[in-house]
Design a protein around this motif. Structure first.
Motif, mmCIF file in Angstrom:
data_model
loop_
_atom_site.group_PDB
_atom_site.id
_atom_site.type_symbol
_atom_site.label_atom_id
_atom_site.label_comp_id
_atom_site.label_asym_id
_atom_site.label_seq_id
_atom_site.Cartn_x
_atom_site.Cartn_y
_atom_site.Cartn_z
ATOM 1 N N GLN A 38 1.160 53.276 101.302
ATOM 2 C CA GLN A 38 1.528 51.823 101.863
ATOM 3 C C GLN A 38 1.418 51.092 100.369
ATOM 4 N N ARG A 39 0.098 51.451 99.528
ATOM 5 C CA ARG A 39 0.050 50.827 98.417
ATOM 6 C C ARG A 39 1.058 51.454 97.268
ATOM 7 N N ARG A 40 1.713 52.446 97.354
ATOM 8 C CA ARG A 40 2.696 52.733 96.541
ATOM 9 C C ARG A 40 4.208 52.067 96.841
ATOM 10 N N LEU A 41 4.457 51.827 98.125
ATOM 11 C CA LEU A 41 5.534 51.182 98.482
ATOM 12 C C LEU A 41 5.690 49.880 98.421
ATOM 13 N N SER A 42 4.232 49.178 98.212
ATOM 14 C CA SER A 42 4.215 47.738 97.835
ATOM 15 C C SER A 42 4.246 47.641 96.411
ATOM 16 N N GLY A 43 4.099 48.583 95.707
ATOM 17 C CA GLY A 43 3.962 48.660 94.197
ATOM 18 C C GLY A 43 2.498 48.247 93.651
ATOM 19 N N GLU A 44 1.778 48.375 94.470
ATOM 20 C CA GLU A 44 0.122 48.298 94.148
ATOM 21 C C GLU A 44 -0.249 49.437 93.214
ATOM 22 N N LEU A 45 0.409 50.549 93.576
ATOM 23 C CA LEU A 45 0.369 51.650 92.908
ATOM 24 C C LEU A 45 1.544 52.033 92.126
ATOM 25 N N THR A 46 1.405 52.660 90.677
ATOM 26 C CA THR A 46 2.634 53.027 90.105
ATOM 27 C C THR A 46 2.956 54.186 90.507
ATOM 28 N N GLU A 47 4.013 54.887 89.970
ATOM 29 C CA GLU A 47 4.457 56.530 90.229
ATOM 30 C C GLU A 47 3.218 57.340 89.330
ATOM 31 N N ASP A 48 2.971 56.688 88.354
ATOM 32 C CA ASP A 48 1.963 57.369 87.570
ATOM 33 C C ASP A 48 0.604 57.788 88.086
ATOM 34 N N GLU A 49 0.229 56.608 88.735
ATOM 35 C CA GLU A 49 -1.009 56.687 89.613
ATOM 36 C C GLU A 49 -0.972 57.378 90.859
ATOM 37 N N PHE A 50 0.207 57.357 91.408
ATOM 38 C CA PHE A 50 0.314 57.872 92.640
ATOM 39 C C PHE A 50 0.806 59.492 92.736
ATOM 40 N N LYS A 51 1.472 59.884 91.636
ATOM 41 C CA LYS A 51 1.980 61.074 91.587
ATOM 42 C C LYS A 51 0.990 62.174 91.932
ATOM 43 N N MET A 52 -0.149 62.000 91.607
ATOM 44 C CA MET A 52 -1.402 63.099 91.596
ATOM 45 C C MET A 52 -1.787 62.979 93.044
ATOM 46 N N LEU A 53 -1.666 61.693 93.638
ATOM 47 C CA LEU A 53 -2.385 61.723 94.977
ATOM 48 C C LEU A 53 -1.303 62.457 95.991
ATOM 49 N N ARG A 54 0.092 62.297 95.764
ATOM 50 C CA ARG A 54 1.004 62.546 96.505
ATOM 51 C C ARG A 54 0.942 64.147 96.493
ATOM 52 N N LEU A 55 0.721 64.552 95.325
ATOM 53 C CA LEU A 55 0.842 66.145 95.007
ATOM 54 C C LEU A 55 -0.227 66.922 95.765
ATOM 55 N N GLN A 56 -1.641 66.003 95.745
ATOM 56 C CA GLN A 56 -2.558 66.768 96.571
ATOM 57 C C GLN A 56 -2.493 66.690 98.039
ATOM 58 N N ASN A 57 -1.220 66.066 98.562
ATOM 59 C CA ASN A 57 -0.890 66.348 100.036
ATOM 60 C C ASN A 57 0.311 66.731 100.015
ATOM 61 N N GLY A 58 0.712 67.570 99.052
ATOM 62 C CA GLY A 58 1.846 68.431 99.264
ATOM 63 C C GLY A 58 3.365 68.042 99.244
ATOM 64 N N VAL A 59 3.251 66.824 98.679
ATOM 65 C CA VAL A 59 4.524 65.899 98.381
ATOM 66 C C VAL A 59 5.112 66.199 96.962
#
Lengths: 551, 102
Positions: free
Chosen positions: A24-45
């Protein structure tokens, strides 16, 4: 099957909630892709060419029928109606939307499935023999130890930011079906002279850009010391592994550069600090895990029931039985491998309908249990021999009774350039063409056991280095070019294949493989001499001559 | 990791900026109207390094709209139609080269 407890369920559910918030925070722009990338990778995305790819863990390759149904549901509801089984006992969905991922994860969590340990620079899904717990002659079920490592390493902060990803595989049989020699750590379960359970530990195996066969670092580590010894290895890796160069960051490079003796000394020194700590495993812990693996209530059944005797008159059934049915530790039962390599189809793919139907067949014939192997096939591990004819008929209707397990059309292939953002060349169309060329079952049987592995880039997800015939796609001057190696193997005698010569174009690959196979048939000393043994005896030269004489 | 803006750019032919849409991952192309389109025909064409850098910088700034922007080669047909410049980009535009299982 392993029965998860409330702690497991809470962990998985909390993980879903956490990821939902992150998305949700990524889609709202609160998280940048740089911040989000590791989080999504840790969830298999991952992000692939056309869409996000969602990789789901199947720890040690064991699935319950309700879990397989839920995977089918995810394929149907959130993806395009199919999934792709990988070479590390995972399943991938190729078309998923980021906005749907939290719901997909929540649906999977309902049946205890998650995507932890499927991506990122951490401990990956601990893999094992897909015949674990049922293979005759097995020392003991290696999944107990896989589960121990899974519990210890999941979300462990010390293993969550490693220099690079880290893969462990375990086998407990003489014949290695888990490819332990090409893993960062390979564990071979053995007994010492006192009859105590322990492990031969190999380290530094791996494929990719710089392939190595793992080296034995310790001939026997007692089971109670397994976690401390693995942790010692990981601490040395964490300390000395390179973080400045992604291509040199895997532990295999560190082991190679330090040398196994020096690396071993470092590990030994570290181990002495932690060996007698809380990492030492009490017998009760192992017994608790062992008690949660629920084995079927096998009946005492005949070795050769009437149903099997009668069905033997059908040559199609016999072809399938000889190819796909293996001995079980209980003589009235069999292990049935289900080929996900129908002629002309992408290796390892299964539709949602097939998954649902397989789940039903598992309930009916295999105590509700399915296994996933690194060869991208499935298995039903507990099939009564009297049920084999009925199971075969049902599988045949689903297109899942191709009798090609371990034959030339049982090809391992990565998704390649059709899906993967890292790939330089396509893998799947090459595999499809090869299965058509060798579709004749008599020909495939005449050739015998022959593993073809195809990778669409040097990252080697198709394990081409250890294919009896390995095919590596590269890009040269804007064209797909394929390098061919022969003589590799991924079993207990693991070896890396040798290049036969210059790369060939996309349209030439199948012809080249035909030439290699024809050369083998002419050169083998007897029909029982496997392709890989002929290559070992003669080297690459006669094959090279055959391939390049007219090119 | 090196930002795409820090990488050296050598553009000698027609190129576009492409990425994947954030919410669903669909392939998109940067348009001249400072937006994204899933249709290559709508893509803004750049023909030299300065133009490419400017378009890429604008795309990178739109982190919510699309991710992983990069410069991709294209060919301009005689009819002015924009075509993918290599196999990878052709697959990204047209989809997989195989029949899907369903």
């Amino acid at each position: 099957m392993y029965a998860y407890d409330e702690i497991d369920r809470t962990l998985v559910n909390e993980r879903v909630s956490e990821f939902r918030d992150q998305v949700q925070r990524r889609l709202s722009g609160e998280l940048t892709e740089d911040e989000f990338k590791m989080l999504r990778l840790q969830n298999g995305v991952y992000l692939q060419l056309h869409a996000y790819m969602f990789r789901v863990a199947i720890p040690y390759g064991t699935l319950a029928s309700n879990q397989l149904r839920q995977l089918a549901h995810v394929a149907r509801k959130y993806d395009r109606g199919y999934g792709h089984f990988t070479t590390r006992q995972n399943i991938q969905f190729n078309w998923i939307k980021l906005s749907d991922l939290p719901d997909a994860l929540a649906d999977l969590a309902e049946v205890g499935i998650h995507a932890m340990q499927t991506s990122g620079n951490n401990m990956r899904n601990v893999t094992s023999d897909q015949w674990a717990g049922v293979a005759p002659g097995e020392i003991e079920d290696p999944r107990i130890w896989s589960e121990l490592i899974r519990q210890h390493t999941t979300l462990h902060p010390e293993f969550s930011f490693l220099p690079r990803k880290f893969k462990i595989a375990i086998t407990a049989s003489d014949h290695d079906r888990a490819a332990i020699k090409v893993h960062d750590i390979g564990l071979r379960l053995i007994k010492n002279e006192k009859g105590e359970t322990g492990f031969e530990v190999l380290v530094g195996g791996g494929l990719g850009r710089t392939p190595f066969i793992g080296k034995t670092i310790k001939h026997f580590v007692h089971g109670r010391d397994l976690l401390s010894y693995i942790e010692a290895i990981l601490r040395v890796y964490n300390q000395y592994g390179r973080r400045d160069n992604i291509y040199k960051a895997r532990i295999k490079i560190l082991v190679h550069e330090l040398g196994i003796e020096k690396f071993s000394r470092e590990v030994e020194e570290e181990w002495q600090h932690i060996r007698n700590s809380s990492l030492q495993i009490d017998d009760e812990v192992i017994e608790d895990i062992r008690s949660r693996f629920i084995y079927p209530a096998y009946e005492k059944l005949p070795h050769m029931p009437d149903e099997l005797r009668q069905a033997a008159a059908d040559p199609d059934f016999e072809a399938w039985r000889k190819n796909s049915v293996a001995a079980h530790k209980n003589p009235g039962y069999s292990i049935v491998t289900i080929s996900l390599k129908p002629i002309g189809a992408p290796p390892g793919d299964a539709t949602a309908e097939q998954m649902d139907a397989l789940a039903d067949l598992a309930d009916k014939y295999s105590f509700g249990e399915i296994r996933v192997g690194h060869e991208q096939n499935l298995a039903l591990p507990h099939v009564a021999k009297r049920d084999l004819p009925a199971l075969w008929k049902a599988l045949d209707k689903l297109g899942l009774a191709t009798p090609n397990v371990n034959l030339i059309t049982d090809i391992i292939a990565c998704p390649g350039l059709d899906y993967c953002s890292l790939a330089n060349a396509r893998s799947i169309p090459i595999a499809q063409e090869l299965t058509r060329r060798f579709a004749n079952h008599e020909l495939a049987n005449l050739i015998g056991r022959l593993h073809i592995n195809i990778s669409g880039c040097i990252n080697a997800c198709g394990h081409h280095h250890v294919g009896h015939i390995g095919i590596l796609g590269v890009e040269k001057n804007g064209e797909e070019v394929y390098q061919i190696t022969i003589g590799g193997r991924a079993d207990e005698s693991a070896a890396l294949g040798n290049l036969i010569g210059p790369g060939v174009k996309f349209d030439e690959v199948a012809d080249v493989i035909e030439d290699i196979v024809e050369a083998y048939l002419a050169l083998r000393e007897r029909p029982e001499e496997l392709f890989v043994d002929t290559v070992k005896r003669l080297g690459v030269e006669p094959f090279k001559e055959r391939v390049y004489a007219t090119r | 990791m090196t930002s795409p803006l820090q990488k050296k750019l050598k553009i000698s032919d027609s190129s576009v900026v492409t990425a994947n849409r954030t919410w669903d991952g669909v392939v998109v192309y940067r348009t001249a109207a400072k937006g994204w389109s899933a249709d290559l025909a709508d893509a803004a064409i750049v023909r030299n390094s300065d133009e490419a850098k400017a378009l890429l910088a604008e795309a990178v700034a739109d982190d919510v709209g699309a991710i992983g922007p990069y410069i991709a080669p294209v060919q301009i047909g005689e009819d002015g139609k924009i075509l993918p410049g290599n196999l990878r980009e052709q697959i990204r535009r047209d989809g997989v080269t195989i029949d899907l299982p369903v």
